[in-house]
Enzyme design. Sequence first.
Site, PDB file in Angstrom:
ATOM      1  N   ASP A 190      -5.339  -7.596  25.452  1.00  0.00           N
ATOM      2  CA  ASP A 190      -4.263  -6.880  26.146  1.00  0.00           C
ATOM      3  C   ASP A 190      -3.117  -7.834  26.456  1.00  0.00           C
ATOM      4  O   ASP A 190      -1.949  -7.518  26.227  1.00  0.00           O
ATOM      5  CB  ASP A 190      -4.761  -6.302  27.479  1.00  0.00           C
ATOM      6  CG  ASP A 190      -5.902  -5.317  27.284  1.00  0.00           C
ATOM      7  OD1 ASP A 190      -6.017  -4.775  26.180  1.00  0.00           O
ATOM      8  OD2 ASP A 190      -6.658  -5.104  28.247  1.00  0.00           O
TER       9      ASP A 190
ATOM     10  N   HIS B 294     -12.090  -0.671  33.297  1.00  0.00           N
ATOM     11  CA  HIS B 294     -11.038  -1.294  32.488  1.00  0.00           C
ATOM     12  C   HIS B 294     -10.386  -0.241  31.573  1.00  0.00           C
ATOM     13  O   HIS B 294      -9.168  -0.071  31.574  1.00  0.00           O
ATOM     14  CB  HIS B 294     -11.655  -2.428  31.660  1.00  0.00           C
ATOM     15  CG  HIS B 294     -10.675  -3.188  30.826  1.00  0.00           C
ATOM     16  ND1 HIS B 294     -10.233  -4.443  31.155  1.00  0.00           N
ATOM     17  CD2 HIS B 294     -10.055  -2.874  29.673  1.00  0.00           C
ATOM     18  CE1 HIS B 294      -9.380  -4.866  30.241  1.00  0.00           C
ATOM     19  NE2 HIS B 294      -9.255  -3.928  29.323  1.00  0.00           N
ATOM     20  N   GLU B 295     -11.217   0.468  30.835  1.00  0.00           N
ATOM     21  CA  GLU B 295     -10.662   1.447  29.891  1.00  0.00           C
ATOM     22  C   GLU B 295      -9.981   2.599  30.624  1.00  0.00           C
ATOM     23  O   GLU B 295      -8.935   3.085  30.191  1.00  0.00           O
ATOM     24  CB  GLU B 295     -11.757   1.994  28.966  1.00  0.00           C
ATOM     25  CG  GLU B 295     -12.416   0.939  28.078  1.00  0.00           C
ATOM     26  CD  GLU B 295     -11.418   0.116  27.278  1.00  0.00           C
ATOM     27  OE1 GLU B 295     -10.341   0.631  26.938  1.00  0.00           O
ATOM     28  OE2 GLU B 295     -11.714  -1.068  27.012  1.00  0.00           O
TER      29      GLU B 295
ATOM     30  N   GLY C 219       2.533   2.336  -2.498  1.00  0.00           N
ATOM     31  CA  GLY C 219       2.489   2.974  -3.810  1.00  0.00           C
ATOM     32  C   GLY C 219       3.474   2.436  -4.826  1.00  0.00           C
ATOM     33  O   GLY C 219       3.815   3.131  -5.771  1.00  0.00           O
ATOM     34  N   LYS C 220       3.918   1.193  -4.662  1.00  0.00           N
ATOM     35  CA  LYS C 220       4.884   0.633  -5.613  1.00  0.00           C
ATOM     36  C   LYS C 220       4.246   0.434  -6.982  1.00  0.00           C
ATOM     37  O   LYS C 220       4.783   0.868  -8.003  1.00  0.00           O
ATOM     38  CB  LYS C 220       5.422  -0.705  -5.080  1.00  0.00           C
ATOM     39  CG  LYS C 220       6.136  -0.569  -3.751  1.00  0.00           C
ATOM     40  CD  LYS C 220       6.629  -1.901  -3.250  1.00  0.00           C
ATOM     41  CE  LYS C 220       5.512  -2.859  -2.910  1.00  0.00           C
ATOM     42  NZ  LYS C 220       4.645  -2.411  -1.808  1.00  0.00           N
TER      43      LYS C 220
ATOM     44  N   GLY D 271       0.780  -1.232   0.000  1.00  0.00           N
ATOM     45  CA  GLY D 271       0.000   0.000   0.000  1.00  0.00           C
ATOM     46  C   GLY D 271       0.807   1.274   0.000  1.00  0.00           C
ATOM     47  O   GLY D 271       0.256   2.357   0.111  1.00  0.00           O
TER      48      GLY D 271
HETATM   49  P1  ADP Z   1       1.612  -1.341  -3.368  1.00  0.00           P
HETATM   50  O1  ADP Z   1       2.835  -0.680  -2.830  1.00  0.00           O
HETATM   51  O2  ADP Z   1       1.122  -2.379  -2.441  1.00  0.00           O
HETATM   52  O3  ADP Z   1       1.756  -1.789  -4.783  1.00  0.00           O
HETATM   53  P2  ADP Z   1      -0.299   0.419  -4.543  1.00  0.00           P
HETATM   54  O4  ADP Z   1       0.578   1.146  -5.461  1.00  0.00           O
HETATM   55  O5  ADP Z   1      -1.143  -0.637  -5.146  1.00  0.00           O
HETATM   56  O6  ADP Z   1       0.517  -0.192  -3.334  1.00  0.00           O
HETATM   57  O7  ADP Z   1      -1.194   1.464  -3.761  1.00  0.00           O
HETATM   58  C1  ADP Z   1      -2.577   1.327  -3.657  1.00  0.00           C
HETATM   59  C2  ADP Z   1      -3.267   2.653  -3.808  1.00  0.00           C
HETATM   60  O8  ADP Z   1      -2.937   3.512  -2.741  1.00  0.00           O
HETATM   61  C3  ADP Z   1      -2.829   3.389  -5.048  1.00  0.00           C
HETATM   62  O9  ADP Z   1      -3.609   3.044  -6.134  1.00  0.00           O
HETATM   63  C4  ADP Z   1      -3.000   4.838  -4.669  1.00  0.00           C
HETATM   64  O10 ADP Z   1      -4.317   5.241  -4.904  1.00  0.00           O
HETATM   65  C5  ADP Z   1      -2.773   4.829  -3.186  1.00  0.00           C
HETATM   66  N1  ADP Z   1      -1.404   5.273  -2.900  1.00  0.00           N
HETATM   67  C6  ADP Z   1      -0.423   4.517  -2.359  1.00  0.00           C
HETATM   68  N2  ADP Z   1       0.706   5.225  -2.204  1.00  0.00           N
HETATM   69  C7  ADP Z   1       0.463   6.455  -2.687  1.00  0.00           C
HETATM   70  C8  ADP Z   1       1.247   7.635  -2.825  1.00  0.00           C
HETATM   71  N3  ADP Z   1       2.526   7.682  -2.436  1.00  0.00           N
HETATM   72  N4  ADP Z   1       0.672   8.729  -3.358  1.00  0.00           N
HETATM   73  C9  ADP Z   1      -0.609   8.682  -3.766  1.00  0.00           C
HETATM   74  N5  ADP Z   1      -1.403   7.614  -3.666  1.00  0.00           N
HETATM   75  C10 ADP Z   1      -0.888   6.490  -3.129  1.00  0.00           C
HETATM   76 ZN    ZN Z   2      -8.022  -3.768  27.718  1.00  0.00          ZN
END
Ligand code: ADP
Ligand code: ZN
Length: 630
Positions: free
Chosen positions: A501, A425-426, A208-209, A206
């Site tokens: 926890d 607890h919280e 952006g690769k 996620g």
């Molecule tokens: P991965 O690194 O797993 O390949 P993705 O490139 O598929 O990740 O990222 C998924 C989506 O998240 C992208 O389509 C984009 O919309 C958003 N995203 C991820 N990184 C960026 C970034 N640096 N800038 C803008 N959008 C991003």
């Molecule tokens: Zn707890």
Amino acid sequence: MFLALALVANFMLAKAFTDETERTRVPYTLFREQAQADNVEEISSKGETIQGKFRDPIVYAEDANQPTETTEVVDFKTERPSFADDNIFAVLDRNDVRVNARPTDEARPIWQTLLFSFGPTLLFIFLLFSIMGRASRGLGGLGGIGKSKAVRYEASNIRTTFADVAGIDDVEGELVEVVDFLKNPDRYRRLGATIPKGVLLSGPPGTGKTLLARAVAGEADVPFFSMSASEFIEMIVGVGASRVRDLFQQAKAAAPAIIFIDELDAIGRSRGGSSSLGGHDEREQTLNQILTEMDGFTGSEGVIVLAATNRPEILDAALLRPGRFDRRLVVSPPDQNGRSKILAVHSRGVPLAEEVDLNQIASITPGMVGADLKNLVNEAALMAARHNHDAILTADFTEALEKIILGTERQIMQTREERERTAYHESGHALLGMLQPGADPVRKISIVPRGMALGVTFQSPESDRYAYDTSYLKGRIIGLLGGRAAEKLVYGDVTTGAESDLEQVTRIARQMVGRWGMSEAIGPVSILPGPRDEVLFPGIGEGGVSAHTRELLDREVRRIIDECYLEAMAMLEEHRDQLDALVAALLERETLDEIDAYHAAGVERRPPAVSLESPPAVSLEKPAAVSPII
Ligand code: ADP
Ligand code: ZN
Ligand code: MG
């Protein structure tokens, strides 16, 4: 399709041919009785076999042992014993029975039997041969099997550009340079520089690769072939290697060109070591083919291989050797500034209210990557729509963030006592979080049930954290134990509510001792397998570690947790009135945000520490920055 059609046709044919009357076999004596009672309409006979039809259906139990299971018989058949010397014909004649009205049902002719038993098989074989024939002549059908399915982007149908990528400028810059190699190779060759053959993008999911690669495709002005590594490998063995060959051939023909292989770890993981059944060999062959192709480059083809992976640590060393993926770019999760820019990219198309400060939203989303932020903007837009806002407000963002991190609210009936217990607890978690120097500030406390949890306490750091010191980790354990400690202190008894926890506490303590060298008794020794070992040698567990050390590990973990628990108890006891005050506020308002929570507990909020963003530490499995305590 063919096969399905053939099978359906076969079924219907068989049905048509075998459409013969179902006859029930009845005893001869029964037949004779019915004949005498004038209940037989017609019969046919051949030899001793008699088939026919009763006028009125008779009820007859086929199995004498189960007299209750009767059938209504109209069409019947029977055998006349050769010793029967009754004059059955006379009886039939007297009763006007049509005799020999039709031929008796015959056994199926031999050709039909053959057709029905071998037909489908023959048809199938025929189809298979014809498909294979087509394939070898390259006529499509299933013939595309060995062809790469790489998608070739054409300049016209691309929309992603570097403007869509934000917050990862360093990697972006390097890729721009790579594209420049391709466009102006002479400039580099003149100086004797060799153009890199492969560029490997690595980083958490996620970040952006894939997006970057698409942007390269959009900007490069050269043919771009993209394929996911898992597509190389399909059901049919041997396909992977031939697809690789085909892909590289296409690219060379179109050079200068870029090949993009996404999710490289699907085929590029280390050979040997872990062996899964089946797909293993196939993967290895495919990998070898890639290596061969990349070695085959002389550098003048003008083809650059771009690859992406989430798990660079498991890639085969051969892939990383110079001359292959010799450029390795790490795409890290964005820092606060980067997050703010990414939010800006994704909120281009949505109406934001004036008051929204993306920088501030970036500051409350540590640890989130591009994909999370995109999701956040979308959820916020949904929230705004639900509340009928004309534009997205900051409140929509925070509500969406809560929903994403904490889960959706749930309506369940609770007694007063249960709610009070949850509140204690919280509050235990929260108060300890507030009191401990260096702990992440408490952002929200709630006793509204969400997802699996009855309540939640949410802490997040002031600025991104990349490394953790012992006192922070201990503080975190103390905070996590605060829930149980408060229950014990107030009610003298504990509940199951501390399950998650305790899991987190144990995990942190084990890593402190076994991986981060934070216990004096064991010293700076790595005992637990890191993520890389687990992949390379599954089941290795704590293999190379003596039983004694393992025992010591358990004891040290226990010691750390015990000490922290005592400290949590002591602190809560000392601040009991503040705990009670927090609980009272929580029971009244259900959810307290940062300011109200600190106010109710009478704790002064610490001024934010001066944040010097340190470089990313390499700890692969640090405690997640954004994780609620339940
Ligand atoms: P991965 O690194 O797993 O390949 P993705 O490139 O598929 O990740 O990222 C998924 C989506 O998240 C992208 O389509 C984009 O919309 C958003 N995203 C991820 N990184 C960026 C970034 N640096 N800038 C803008 N959008 C991003
Ligand atoms: Zn707890
Ligand atoms: Mg991806």
